[in-house]
Write a protein that holds these residues in place. Structure first.
Motif, short mmCIF file in Angstrom:
data_model
loop_
_atom_site.label_atom_id
_atom_site.label_comp_id
_atom_site.label_asym_id
_atom_site.label_seq_id
_atom_site.Cartn_x
_atom_site.Cartn_y
_atom_site.Cartn_z
N GLY A 6 -3.78 1.78 2.91
CA GLY A 6 -3.32 1.12 4.13
C GLY A 6 -4.32 1.17 5.27
O GLY A 6 -4.24 0.38 6.22
N THR A 7 -5.28 2.09 5.20
CA THR A 7 -6.23 2.23 6.31
C THR A 7 -7.57 1.54 6.03
O THR A 7 -8.17 0.98 6.94
CB THR A 7 -6.51 3.73 6.59
OG1 THR A 7 -6.83 4.37 5.35
CG2 THR A 7 -5.33 4.41 7.23
N ALA B 144 -2.33 -5.12 4.38
CA ALA B 144 -1.18 -5.06 3.46
C ALA B 144 0.12 -5.47 4.15
O ALA B 144 0.32 -5.18 5.34
CB ALA B 144 -1.05 -3.64 2.89
N ALA C 273 2.33 2.40 9.12
CA ALA C 273 2.96 2.77 7.84
C ALA C 273 4.36 3.34 8.07
O ALA C 273 4.62 3.97 9.11
CB ALA C 273 2.10 3.81 7.13
N LYS D 248 3.22 -1.03 4.19
CA LYS D 248 2.48 0.23 3.99
C LYS D 248 3.48 1.38 3.98
O LYS D 248 4.23 1.54 4.95
CB LYS D 248 1.48 0.45 5.12
CG LYS D 248 0.43 -0.64 5.22
CD LYS D 248 -0.51 -0.36 6.38
CE LYS D 248 -1.44 -1.54 6.58
NZ LYS D 248 -2.34 -1.33 7.74
N ASP E 24 0.38 5.26 0.17
CA ASP E 24 -0.54 6.39 0.33
C ASP E 24 0.24 7.70 0.45
O ASP E 24 1.44 7.69 0.71
CB ASP E 24 -1.40 6.19 1.59
CG ASP E 24 -2.42 5.08 1.42
OD1 ASP E 24 -3.21 5.15 0.46
OD2 ASP E 24 -2.41 4.13 2.22
N ALA F 91 0.86 -1.19 0.00
CA ALA F 91 0.00 0.00 0.00
C ALA F 91 0.88 1.23 0.00
O ALA F 91 1.79 1.35 0.83
CB ALA F 91 -0.88 -0.01 1.25
#
Ligand code: DC
Length: 206
Positions: free
Chosen positions: A115-116, A122, A180, A125, A6, A4
């Motif tokens: 990721g959330t 995942a 993350a 992240k 983000d 992931a």
């Protein structure tokens, strides 16, 4: 394996996610493109991106729209940010992203809530960020390269507005998952950012 990626607009997350996908030989999905397609389609149908009904009606856009370069403009990015605040739109796009993430071969997805919300399980992240000034400068240079002349100050203002909308929306706001790895690319060039991210993924997979 799901990775992931983000982060806010123009942070370098797309470039990084693509490079990670190539390096680890995984399929890649730019989820922002789905929201851009909904934003574009809403306006093309004569609707208002701030109207949940108009935006929801645009979620059945034709798949070939995803290949259109029209989705890449700043204007459409703004529409995307506006339609993305409607929970109905997020729900409508959820299954599509989930199916991509669940492929047996694994996947890399980039966006705001991978990721959330989309893939909280995942394996790795990353949250890619950079200062507003640096992101505005990068976007400005990219536009100059495409011979689009927009004042730097206007880009900076638009990016700050988009950040604020993405961070403050009630449903799936832009936020780093607690687990993350945050990578700040403000002081990194493109190659350094890519290498830092690939190394972070390698370490996380150990
Ligand atoms: O990454 P991008 O600039 O193409 O995304 C455009 C807009 O789409 C962004 O401002 C917010 C929204 N978006 C989202 O809400 N969730 C995602 N996973 C990806 C994008």
């Amino acid at each position: 394996m799901i990775i992931a990626v983000d982060g806010p607009t123009a942070s370098g997350k797309g470039t990084i996610a693509k490079a990670i996908a190539e390096h680890f030989e995984l399929p890649y999905l730019d989820t922002g493109l789905l929201y851009r397609a909904v934003g574009y389609q809403t306006v093309a149908d004569g609707g208002d991106p701030d109207s949940p009904e108009d935006a929801l009606a645009a979620c059945d856009f034709r798949s070939d729209l995803l290949r259109s370069s029209a989705l890449r403009s700043e204007e459409v990015g703004g529409y995307a940010s506006r339609v993305s605040s409607h929970p109905g739109v997020r729900q409508a796009l959820y299954e599509r992203q989930r199916a991509f993430a669940e492929q047996p071969c694994g996947a890399v997805l980039d966006g705001r809530d991978i990721g959330t919300v989309i893939a909280p399980e995942a394996d790795v992240k990353l949250f890619i960020t950079a200062s507003v000034q640096e992101r505005a400068k990068r976007r400005w240079m990219e536009m100059q390269g495409r011979e689009i002349d927009i004042p730097l100050a206007d880009i900076e203002r638009d990016i700050a507005a988009r950040d604020s909308r993405d961070i403050n929306r009630a449903d799936a706001p832009l936020r780093a998952a607690p687990d993350a790895l945050v990578i700040d690319t403000t002081a990194l060039d493109k190659e350094q950012a890519i290498q830092t991210a690939i190394e972070a993924v390698r370490q996380a997979l150990r």
